[in-house]
Motif scaffolding. Structure first.
Motif, PDB file in Angstrom:
ATOM      1  N   ALA A 109     129.261  42.540  -9.336  1.00 35.32           N
ATOM      2  CA  ALA A 109     129.460  43.947  -9.681  1.00 35.32           C
ATOM      3  C   ALA A 109     129.603  44.165 -11.185  1.00 35.32           C
ATOM      4  O   ALA A 109     129.234  45.220 -11.699  1.00 35.32           O
ATOM      5  N   TYR A 110     130.121  43.198 -11.907  1.00 35.98           N
ATOM      6  CA  TYR A 110     130.283  43.345 -13.349  1.00 35.98           C
ATOM      7  C   TYR A 110     128.949  43.536 -14.054  1.00 35.98           C
ATOM      8  O   TYR A 110     128.872  44.203 -15.077  1.00 35.98           O
ATOM      9  N   GLU A 111     127.887  42.940 -13.514  1.00 35.62           N
ATOM     10  CA  GLU A 111     126.565  43.022 -14.134  1.00 35.62           C
ATOM     11  C   GLU A 111     125.753  44.213 -13.659  1.00 35.62           C
ATOM     12  O   GLU A 111     124.684  44.486 -14.202  1.00 35.62           O
ATOM     13  N   ALA A 112     126.236  44.920 -12.657  1.00 39.24           N
ATOM     14  CA  ALA A 112     125.484  46.047 -12.089  1.00 39.24           C
ATOM     15  C   ALA A 112     125.772  47.342 -12.834  1.00 39.24           C
ATOM     16  O   ALA A 112     126.854  47.527 -13.405  1.00 39.24           O
ATOM     17  N   ASP A 113     124.790  48.237 -12.810  1.00 39.09           N
ATOM     18  CA  ASP A 113     124.933  49.561 -13.431  1.00 39.09           C
ATOM     19  C   ASP A 113     125.192  50.643 -12.400  1.00 39.09           C
ATOM     20  O   ASP A 113     125.538  51.764 -12.756  1.00 39.09           O
ATOM     21  N   GLY A 114     125.003  50.329 -11.132  1.00 42.87           N
ATOM     22  CA  GLY A 114     125.215  51.281 -10.056  1.00 42.87           C
ATOM     23  C   GLY A 114     125.285  50.545  -8.730  1.00 42.87           C
ATOM     24  O   GLY A 114     124.945  49.352  -8.650  1.00 42.87           O
ATOM     25  N   PHE A 115     125.716  51.256  -7.692  1.00 43.13           N
ATOM     26  CA  PHE A 115     125.951  50.632  -6.386  1.00 43.13           C
ATOM     27  C   PHE A 115     125.498  51.534  -5.253  1.00 43.13           C
ATOM     28  O   PHE A 115     125.578  52.760  -5.362  1.00 43.13           O
ATOM     29  N   VAL A 116     125.070  50.896  -4.170  1.00 40.18           N
ATOM     30  CA  VAL A 116     124.813  51.595  -2.917  1.00 40.18           C
ATOM     31  C   VAL A 116     125.459  50.748  -1.827  1.00 40.18           C
ATOM     32  O   VAL A 116     125.156  49.565  -1.696  1.00 40.18           O
ATOM     33  N   PHE A 117     126.379  51.341  -1.084  1.00 41.24           N
ATOM     34  CA  PHE A 117     127.072  50.650   0.002  1.00 41.24           C
ATOM     35  C   PHE A 117     126.560  51.213   1.328  1.00 41.24           C
ATOM     36  O   PHE A 117     126.592  52.425   1.533  1.00 41.24           O
ATOM     37  N   GLY A 118     126.094  50.328   2.201  1.00 38.78           N
ATOM     38  CA  GLY A 118     125.555  50.758   3.481  1.00 38.78           C
ATOM     39  C   GLY A 118     126.333  50.189   4.650  1.00 38.78           C
ATOM     40  O   GLY A 118     126.738  49.029   4.626  1.00 38.78           O
ATOM     41  N   SER A 119     126.526  51.023   5.668  1.00 32.74           N
ATOM     42  CA  SER A 119     127.212  50.574   6.881  1.00 32.74           C
ATOM     43  C   SER A 119     126.600  51.246   8.095  1.00 32.74           C
ATOM     44  O   SER A 119     126.296  52.439   8.060  1.00 32.74           O
ATOM     45  N   PRO A 120     126.449  50.496   9.168  1.00 29.68           N
ATOM     46  CA  PRO A 120     126.080  51.148  10.426  1.00 29.68           C
ATOM     47  C   PRO A 120     127.323  51.772  11.054  1.00 29.68           C
ATOM     48  O   PRO A 120     128.448  51.479  10.642  1.00 29.68           O
ATOM     49  N   VAL A 121     127.092  52.638  12.015  1.00 35.98           N
ATOM     50  CA  VAL A 121     128.182  53.191  12.811  1.00 35.98           C
ATOM     51  C   VAL A 121     128.009  52.629  14.212  1.00 35.98           C
ATOM     52  O   VAL A 121     127.071  52.974  14.911  1.00 35.98           O
ATOM     53  N   HIS A 122     128.891  51.724  14.589  1.00 34.43           N
ATOM     54  CA  HIS A 122     128.842  51.199  15.950  1.00 34.43           C
ATOM     55  C   HIS A 122     129.706  52.036  16.881  1.00 34.43           C
ATOM     56  O   HIS A 122     129.364  52.248  18.034  1.00 34.43           O
ATOM     57  N   TYR A 123     130.832  52.502  16.356  1.00 22.93           N
ATOM     58  CA  TYR A 123     131.701  53.350  17.160  1.00 22.93           C
ATOM     59  C   TYR A 123     132.615  54.154  16.248  1.00 22.93           C
ATOM     60  O   TYR A 123     133.630  53.646  15.774  1.00 22.93           O
ATOM     61  N   ALA A 124     132.223  55.341  15.910  1.00 19.05           N
ATOM     62  CA  ALA A 124     133.042  56.351  15.250  1.00 19.05           C
ATOM     63  C   ALA A 124     133.310  56.168  13.763  1.00 19.05           C
ATOM     64  O   ALA A 124     133.860  57.047  13.134  1.00 19.05           O
TER      65      ALA A 124
END
Length: 190
Positions: A109-124
């Motif tokens: 993360a120190y070397e990154a200029d931006g982030f995208v966090f992805g998650s599925p929804v399995h239940y709620a």
């Protein structure tokens, strides 16, 4: 098939990641770090390495790559990730006391200029592993390093689901960004 319209959600991400100003290309404004291309780190919070969440993150990565922005998709894995136990050792150690995927991502993360966090929804809501991952990642970085890895670096959330829970999950992931003083992409739905 990738959405190539200039007002697509992916191009909204590109507009935010590509600031502040140094160079203009294809209608977007880019910051150049000492001649290096920008880099966006994408976190895949699915237990399935190449499932639906990965496919959504690939769409984002492909669009960013076409615009000259380097990307890396980091899979958090499918082994259980324990939650934060509030031991406060991250303040002394400078990282989470549990040396696992959380600390490996944090180093990148120190070397990154931006982030995208992805998650599925399995239940709620977001997956349990993604929730524990983000709890420990953001808390240990804030407490252990004063938020240097994430401060004022733009971030976005990608949520994949078949049924209910997407709005809650999107809100859940975005809360980490706002707490951490990370600009959030807010215009996904038009």
């Amino acid at each position: 098939m990738a959405n190539t319209r200039r007002n697509s959600p992916i191009h909204s991400i590109l507009n935010i990641i590509a600031r502040p100003v140094e160079k203009v290309k294809n209608g977007y404004v880019y910051i150049i770090r000492g001649g290096e291309a920008m880099k966006v780190l994408l976190a895949n919070g699915s237990p399935h390495k190449e499932g639906c969440t990965y496919t959504a993150l690939c769409e984002v990565a492909d669009t960013l790559n076409k615009e000259g922005i380097e990307t890396e998709i980091f899979w958090i894995g499918n082994k259980p990730i324990g939650g934060c136990i509030a031991c406060l050792k991250c303040g002394e150690k400078g990282c989470c006391v549990f040396d696992d995927t959380v600390n490996r991502f944090r180093e990148k993360a120190y070397e990154a200029d931006g982030f995208v966090f992805g998650s599925p929804v399995h239940y709620a809501g977001a997956t349990g592993n993604m929730t524990a991952f983000m709890d420990r990642l953001f808390y240990s970085e804030l407490r252990g390093n004063g938020n240097k890895a994430f401060y004022m670096k733009p971030a976005a959330a990608v949520v994949s689901a078949r049924r209910a829970g997407t709005t809650v999950t999107f809100d859940q992931l975005n809360k980490y960004f706002t707490i951490q003083e990370t600009p959030v992409f807010t215009n996904f739905i038009r």
